[in-house]
Design a protein around this motif. Sequence first.
Motif, PDB file in Angstrom:
ATOM      1  N   PRO A  66       0.815  -1.220   0.000  1.00  9.75           N
ATOM      2  CA  PRO A  66       0.000   0.000   0.000  1.00  9.75           C
ATOM      3  C   PRO A  66       0.850   1.272   0.000  1.00  9.75           C
ATOM      4  O   PRO A  66       0.852   2.045   0.949  1.00  9.75           O
ATOM      5  CB  PRO A  66      -0.820  -0.145   1.282  1.00  9.75           C
ATOM      6  N   VAL A  70      -5.212   4.279   0.316  1.00  6.68           N
ATOM      7  CA  VAL A  70      -6.226   3.274   0.001  1.00  6.68           C
ATOM      8  C   VAL A  70      -7.584   3.828   0.433  1.00  6.68           C
ATOM      9  O   VAL A  70      -7.765   4.219   1.587  1.00  6.68           O
ATOM     10  CB  VAL A  70      -5.938   1.939   0.724  1.00  6.68           C
ATOM     11  N   TYR A  79      -9.814  -4.658  -5.443  1.00  9.65           N
ATOM     12  CA  TYR A  79      -8.888  -3.534  -5.482  1.00  9.65           C
ATOM     13  C   TYR A  79      -8.593  -3.125  -6.916  1.00  9.65           C
ATOM     14  O   TYR A  79      -8.463  -3.968  -7.811  1.00  9.65           O
ATOM     15  CB  TYR A  79      -7.556  -3.901  -4.811  1.00  9.65           C
TER      16      TYR A  79
END
Length: 223
Positions: A66, A70, A79
């Motif tokens: 990440p 996010v 995602y």
Amino acid sequence: MSTPSTETVEWRVEPGQIGYRDALERMTERNRAICEGEAREMVWMLEHPPVYTAGTSADGAELLDPRFEVVEAGRGGRYTYHGPGQRVGYIMLDLKQRGRDVRCFVHAVEGWVIATLADLGVESWRSEGRIGIWTRDIDGREAKIGAIGVRVRRWVTMHGFSVNIDPDLSHFAGIVPCGIDDFGVTSLARLGIDLAPAAFDEAMQARFGDFLEALEGKACALS
């Protein structure tokens, strides 16, 4: 049957980049306004700074690195990545006036993107069991060039599609895109097509009438 009019739908092109959270807030407000009869339907073409977005089926194990913010998107799917060089189209249409068929809507959006890419010299297709728009990469393998993710609230659509024009493809490595890790991601630039974002927007707009006709005529339900 008469040809559906594109004039009732606002076509907006956002200059520069817009943060994902800001876009989501504005899209939600426009959705509400359309539901209440206070605003026209709209297609919104834009670009985001780098961000990973999580759909309602997102699996935390598929968030590999990440490195960017996010954000929970509220759309279906898992995602996905948005960032510079990728063109995003948010579609806010009132399906109460257009058949109340979500499956047909998604199919029509896919067909719209596929037809536009063909106009730009790229053959692409749907793939059974795999979400998104697929093409043949430079190594001969199938690769994803576009993503589809939608939400429908009170029969008014939100979110839409994204197509890779010339993004940094290494940014996709931070996630398993749409939960599919057996295939790569490609772009128009990787396929040798140098295209300005405005030219892509114009190509999509040129096919917009065909998209509405497929949606309202439910041709998508037959193909």
